[in-house]
Motif scaffolding. Structure first.
Motif, PDB file in Angstrom:
ATOM      1  N   THR A  32       0.820  -1.214   0.000  1.00 39.02           N
ATOM      2  CA  THR A  32       0.000   0.000   0.000  1.00 39.02           C
ATOM      3  C   THR A  32       0.850   1.258   0.000  1.00 39.02           C
ATOM      4  OG1 THR A  32      -0.049  -0.030   2.395  1.00 39.02           O
ATOM      5  CG2 THR A  32      -1.901  -1.052   1.253  1.00 39.02           C
ATOM      6  N   ASN A  33       2.122   1.117  -0.259  1.00 38.26           N
ATOM      7  CA  ASN A  33       3.051   2.242  -0.157  1.00 38.26           C
ATOM      8  C   ASN A  33       2.940   2.937   1.185  1.00 38.26           C
ATOM      9  OD1 ASN A  33       1.631   2.353  -3.095  1.00 38.26           O
ATOM     10  ND2 ASN A  33       3.854   2.320  -3.180  1.00 38.26           N
ATOM     11  N   CYS A  34       2.539   2.163   2.209  1.00 38.94           N
ATOM     12  CA  CYS A  34       2.344   2.727   3.545  1.00 38.94           C
ATOM     13  C   CYS A  34       1.424   3.935   3.507  1.00 38.94           C
ATOM     14  CB  CYS A  34       3.693   3.140   4.161  1.00 38.94           C
ATOM     15  SG  CYS A  34       4.750   1.745   4.444  1.00 38.94           S
ATOM     16  N   GLY A  35       0.504   3.950   2.546  1.00 37.73           N
ATOM     17  CA  GLY A  35      -0.466   5.027   2.501  1.00 37.73           C
ATOM     18  C   GLY A  35       0.048   6.301   1.873  1.00 37.73           C
ATOM     19  N   TYR A  36       1.271   6.290   1.346  1.00 37.54           N
ATOM     20  CA  TYR A  36       1.821   7.518   0.774  1.00 37.54           C
ATOM     21  C   TYR A  36       0.975   7.978  -0.400  1.00 37.54           C
ATOM     22  CZ  TYR A  36       5.151  10.782  -1.208  1.00 37.54           C
ATOM     23  OH  TYR A  36       5.727  11.914  -1.700  1.00 37.54           O
ATOM     24  N   ASN A  37       0.628   7.008  -1.287  1.00 41.97           N
ATOM     25  CA  ASN A  37      -0.171   7.382  -2.460  1.00 41.97           C
ATOM     26  C   ASN A  37      -1.547   7.882  -2.069  1.00 41.97           C
ATOM     27  OD1 ASN A  37       1.882   6.714  -4.073  1.00 41.97           O
ATOM     28  ND2 ASN A  37       0.965   4.868  -4.945  1.00 41.97           N
ATOM     29  N   ALA A  38      -2.113   7.238  -1.057  1.00 41.76           N
ATOM     30  CA  ALA A  38      -3.445   7.671  -0.618  1.00 41.76           C
ATOM     31  C   ALA A  38      -3.384   9.102  -0.106  1.00 41.76           C
ATOM     32  CB  ALA A  38      -3.952   6.737   0.464  1.00 41.76           C
ATOM     33  N   ILE A  39      -2.316   9.409   0.650  1.00 41.51           N
ATOM     34  CA  ILE A  39      -2.169  10.772   1.173  1.00 41.51           C
ATOM     35  C   ILE A  39      -2.035  11.759   0.025  1.00 41.51           C
ATOM     36  CG2 ILE A  39      -0.686  12.313   2.485  1.00 41.51           C
ATOM     37  CD1 ILE A  39      -0.058  10.046   4.337  1.00 41.51           C
ATOM     38  N   GLN A  40      -1.260  11.403  -0.982  1.00 31.67           N
ATOM     39  CA  GLN A  40      -1.099  12.310  -2.126  1.00 31.67           C
ATOM     40  C   GLN A  40      -2.427  12.553  -2.815  1.00 31.67           C
ATOM     41  OE1 GLN A  40       1.735  13.851  -2.538  1.00 31.67           O
ATOM     42  NE2 GLN A  40       2.370  12.617  -0.821  1.00 31.67           N
ATOM     43  N   THR A  41      -3.181  11.467  -3.060  1.00 35.82           N
ATOM     44  CA  THR A  41      -4.466  11.605  -3.740  1.00 35.82           C
ATOM     45  C   THR A  41      -5.395  12.513  -2.950  1.00 35.82           C
ATOM     46  OG1 THR A  41      -4.161   9.300  -4.350  1.00 35.82           O
ATOM     47  CG2 THR A  41      -6.290  10.286  -4.851  1.00 35.82           C
ATOM     48  N   ASN A  42      -5.475  12.256  -1.639  1.00 38.56           N
ATOM     49  CA  ASN A  42      -6.378  13.062  -0.823  1.00 38.56           C
ATOM     50  C   ASN A  42      -5.935  14.513  -0.766  1.00 38.56           C
ATOM     51  OD1 ASN A  42      -7.919  10.863  -0.278  1.00 38.56           O
ATOM     52  ND2 ASN A  42      -7.007  10.406   1.686  1.00 38.56           N
ATOM     53  N   ASP A  43      -4.612  14.722  -0.719  1.00 40.94           N
ATOM     54  CA  ASP A  43      -4.088  16.082  -0.670  1.00 40.94           C
ATOM     55  C   ASP A  43      -4.492  16.855  -1.921  1.00 40.94           C
ATOM     56  OD1 ASP A  43      -0.824  17.622  -0.605  1.00 40.94           O
ATOM     57  OD2 ASP A  43      -2.686  18.177   0.415  1.00 40.94           O
ATOM     58  N   GLU A  44      -4.356  16.202  -3.073  1.00 47.03           N
ATOM     59  CA  GLU A  44      -4.720  16.872  -4.313  1.00 47.03           C
ATOM     60  C   GLU A  44      -6.211  17.142  -4.356  1.00 47.03           C
ATOM     61  OE1 GLU A  44      -3.095  18.319  -6.784  1.00 47.03           O
ATOM     62  OE2 GLU A  44      -1.361  17.902  -5.513  1.00 47.03           O
ATOM     63  N   GLN A  45      -6.989  16.214  -3.825  1.00 45.95           N
ATOM     64  CA  GLN A  45      -8.447  16.392  -3.792  1.00 45.95           C
ATOM     65  C   GLN A  45      -8.798  17.608  -2.938  1.00 45.95           C
ATOM     66  OE1 GLN A  45     -10.632  14.738  -5.547  1.00 45.95           O
ATOM     67  NE2 GLN A  45     -12.276  15.945  -4.662  1.00 45.95           N
ATOM     68  N   VAL A  46      -8.112  17.755  -1.809  1.00 45.26           N
ATOM     69  CA  VAL A  46      -8.359  18.915  -0.944  1.00 45.26           C
ATOM     70  C   VAL A  46      -8.008  20.199  -1.676  1.00 45.26           C
ATOM     71  CG1 VAL A  46      -7.525  20.113   1.099  1.00 45.26           C
ATOM     72  CG2 VAL A  46      -8.106  17.719   1.248  1.00 45.26           C
ATOM     73  N   LYS A  47      -6.851  20.200  -2.354  1.00 42.66           N
ATOM     74  CA  LYS A  47      -6.438  21.410  -3.066  1.00 42.66           C
ATOM     75  C   LYS A  47      -7.445  21.783  -4.138  1.00 42.66           C
ATOM     76  CE  LYS A  47      -1.438  21.290  -2.601  1.00 42.66           C
ATOM     77  NZ  LYS A  47      -0.499  20.300  -3.110  1.00 42.66           N
ATOM     78  N   ALA A  48      -7.938  20.749  -4.865  1.00 40.47           N
ATOM     79  CA  ALA A  48      -8.894  21.020  -5.941  1.00 40.47           C
ATOM     80  C   ALA A  48     -10.191  21.586  -5.372  1.00 40.47           C
ATOM     81  CB  ALA A  48      -9.163  19.748  -6.731  1.00 40.47           C
ATOM     82  N   SER A  49     -10.685  20.992  -4.265  1.00 46.27           N
ATOM     83  CA  SER A  49     -11.919  21.513  -3.678  1.00 46.27           C
ATOM     84  C   SER A  49     -11.714  22.929  -3.164  1.00 46.27           C
ATOM     85  CB  SER A  49     -12.409  20.659  -2.518  1.00 46.27           C
ATOM     86  OG  SER A  49     -11.975  19.364  -2.639  1.00 46.27           O
ATOM     87  N   TRP A  50     -10.518  23.191  -2.622  1.00 51.61           N
ATOM     88  CA  TRP A  50     -10.258  24.535  -2.118  1.00 51.61           C
ATOM     89  C   TRP A  50     -10.272  25.541  -3.258  1.00 51.61           C
ATOM     90  CZ3 TRP A  50     -10.746  27.510   1.742  1.00 51.61           C
ATOM     91  CH2 TRP A  50     -10.049  28.708   1.808  1.00 51.61           C
ATOM     92  N   SER A  51      -9.672  25.183  -4.376  1.00 54.92           N
ATOM     93  CA  SER A  51      -9.679  26.089  -5.528  1.00 54.92           C
ATOM     94  C   SER A  51     -11.098  26.394  -5.955  1.00 54.92           C
ATOM     95  CB  SER A  51      -8.937  25.467  -6.708  1.00 54.92           C
ATOM     96  OG  SER A  51      -7.624  25.186  -6.367  1.00 54.92           O
TER      97      SER A  51
END
Lengths: 202, 297
Positions: free
Chosen positions: A17-36
């Protein structure tokens, strides 16, 4: 033997699971997009304000205080840059939401005042602007809700085990969420006054 | 024993009581998308519904955009804006990526209505124009009790605005548009039978390796001829070529294919896919951003 087990555990974590690194990246980008999107809708509202002020001025120029209040609030909102970096700085986030809250209050004061001017309320341009303002307020609400959901997913992902270890290693913090402005003020019951202020004589 | 009983009763109450209380706090459920017009109040006659459905189906066939109409008795305390958004997000009216869907929601007992507009139609159905449609076209008729007339006039106005908008062409009914492997053609046993015969012949002619390669090429050409999508055809041809290669090297002798091929020819069914109108209506995957306008009468 222990070293081997540690290495195996690390490798399996990394590969599965890449220790959740990829999941964190995906969620981070999702947050940035919603913020925009949130910033986009707030900008749309700010763009409506000058026209709204002008159309009200045409019928109610004596309401100088309220009109000035709206114009100043809009200027303050315009001076704040709301880049995604704002999400990493709680103070800047607070400043942004506060400025937007002040514009909301100024706008609602303006709308209360327009109740006294029936000619203004039936003016076609004013009606169009009100339709646009209502639509924009709805869009703001929708985008805020989506942002809140995205932040919730991100924060939960950061804080649950085992991804919280990855987050700690790479320095990912909680992202800020919208809070109710003036929480203290709204917990006081409003005073209801049935003596309306008389409309100013023309 | 008494203590155990008490605990059990407490647990049961803990389960039952929330179930009694929670429904009062629950939001009105999103109705099922049973058709383009969903009327939970029985306001519209079946003739009205049929006519409206026909108009909306014509729009979708012509322009690709989807409009749906929902009449509920009440939204039960929830404002009509979040309710409409919930319904629109569940039904997903409008084409995916194009987002050209619109939803007319009427809460009859609340006397409120809303037109929810998808991202792609916000240029045609702006907040101002939808507010005008509601105030000038729909609510006057609603006030005089003509619900069917109000709704159909409002819908026609919306269609007029959508007609003027430049949107991607709708896909012609023959292509289902669901992606390559959703096609009935791909699973059509008749075609598989043909591929078996051809690959057998090619193996006899060219040998096992080259035969597989040629079979892959044949499938690519056939798929490209049928669907016109070169990259998808190449992928399918490659895939089939691998399978034929495997079959060629594993099966013993040249008679291996015949037993597999003959059984599938009996249940050949018609291959052309039906257009979306004749079947049930479903949303196209469109998304909504909260645009549109509300009104009351």
């Amino acid at each position: 033997m222990r070293r081997l087990l540690t290495i195996l555990a690390t490798l399996s974590c990394l590969s599965l699971t890449n220790c959740g690194y990829n999941a964190i990246q995906t969620n981070d980008e999702q947050v940035k997009a919603s913020w925009s999107e949130v910033v986009n809708q707030y900008q749309r509202r700010a763009d409506l304000v000058p026209n709204l002020v002008n159309s009200v001025k045409g019928f109610a120029q004596q309401e100088k205080d309220v009109l000035l209040g709206v114009t100043n609030a809009r200027a303050k909102v315009g001076s704040i840059q709301a880049t995604p970096e704002v999400l990493n700085d709680p103070a800047a986030f607070q400043k942004f939401t506060q400025a937007q809250g002040e514009l909301s209050s100024a706008l609602s004061r303006l709308l209360v005042v327009t109740e006294n001017y029936p000619q203004l309320k039936s003016d076609a341009l004013f009606k169009d602007l009100m339709a646009q303002l209502e639509g924009t307020e709805n869009r703001i609400t929708v985008s805020r809700n989506r942002y809140i959901k995205a932040v919730q997913e991100y924060n939960v992902g950061i804080r649950t085990f085992p991804n919280n270890l990855t987050a700690m290693v790479f320095g990912y913090k909680d992202k800020p969420n919208f809070s109710v402005d003036n929480e203290k003020e709204i917990s006081v019951a409003p005073k209801v006054d049935f003596n309306p202020t008389p409309a100013p004589s023309k | 024993m008494k203590a155990v009983r008490t605990v059990l009763v407490a647990l049961l109450l803990g389960w039952i009581l929330p179930a009694l209380v929670l429904p009062a706090l629950a939001l009105v459920a999103v109705p099922q998308l049973t058709g383009r017009v969903v009327d939970q109040t029985g306001t519209l006659s079946s003739g009205d519904i049929a006519q409206l459905t026909q108009t909306l189906a014509d729009l979708e066939r012509r322009k690709g955009s989807q409009i749906a109409v929902l009449i509920v008795p009440t939204t039960d305390g929830e404002a009509i804006e979040p309710f409409s958004l919930r319904v629109a997000e569940a039904w997903k009216i409008g084409r995916k990526k194009v987002d050209d869907g619109a939803l007319l929601v009427v809460a009859k007992n609340d006397r409120r209505l809303r037109i929810e507009v998808g991202y792609g139609l916000e240029g045609a159905l702006t907040d101002v124009t939808t507010k005008r449609i509601i105030d000038e076209v729909i609510t006057p008729k609603f006030k005089s009790g003509d619900f069917a007339g109000g709704i159909s006039d409002g819908v026609n106005k919306m269609i007029g605005l959508i007609n003027g908008e430049k949107l991607p062409e709708p896909e012609p009914p023959h292509w289902d548009g669901q992606g390559m492997f959703g096609h009935l053609d791909a699973l059509n046993p008749f075609l598989i039978f043909i591929v078996f015969i051809v690959s057998g012949g090619l193996r006899a002619a060219l040998g096992r390796g080259l035969g597989a390669l040629a079979s892959g090429g044949f499938v690519t050409a056939l798929a490209w001829f049928l669907w016109g999508d070169l990259s998808a055809s190449l992928a399918l041809g490659f895939f089939v070529g691998i399978i034929v290669l495997f079959v060629n090297f594993v099966s013993s002798g040249s008679g291996g294919w015949s037993s597999g091929g003959s059984s599938s020819s009996s249940d050949w069914s018609s291959s052309s896919s039906s257009s979306s109108d004749s079947g049930s209506f479903s949303g196209g995957g469109g998304s909504f951003g909260g645009g549109g306008a509300s009104g009351s009468w």
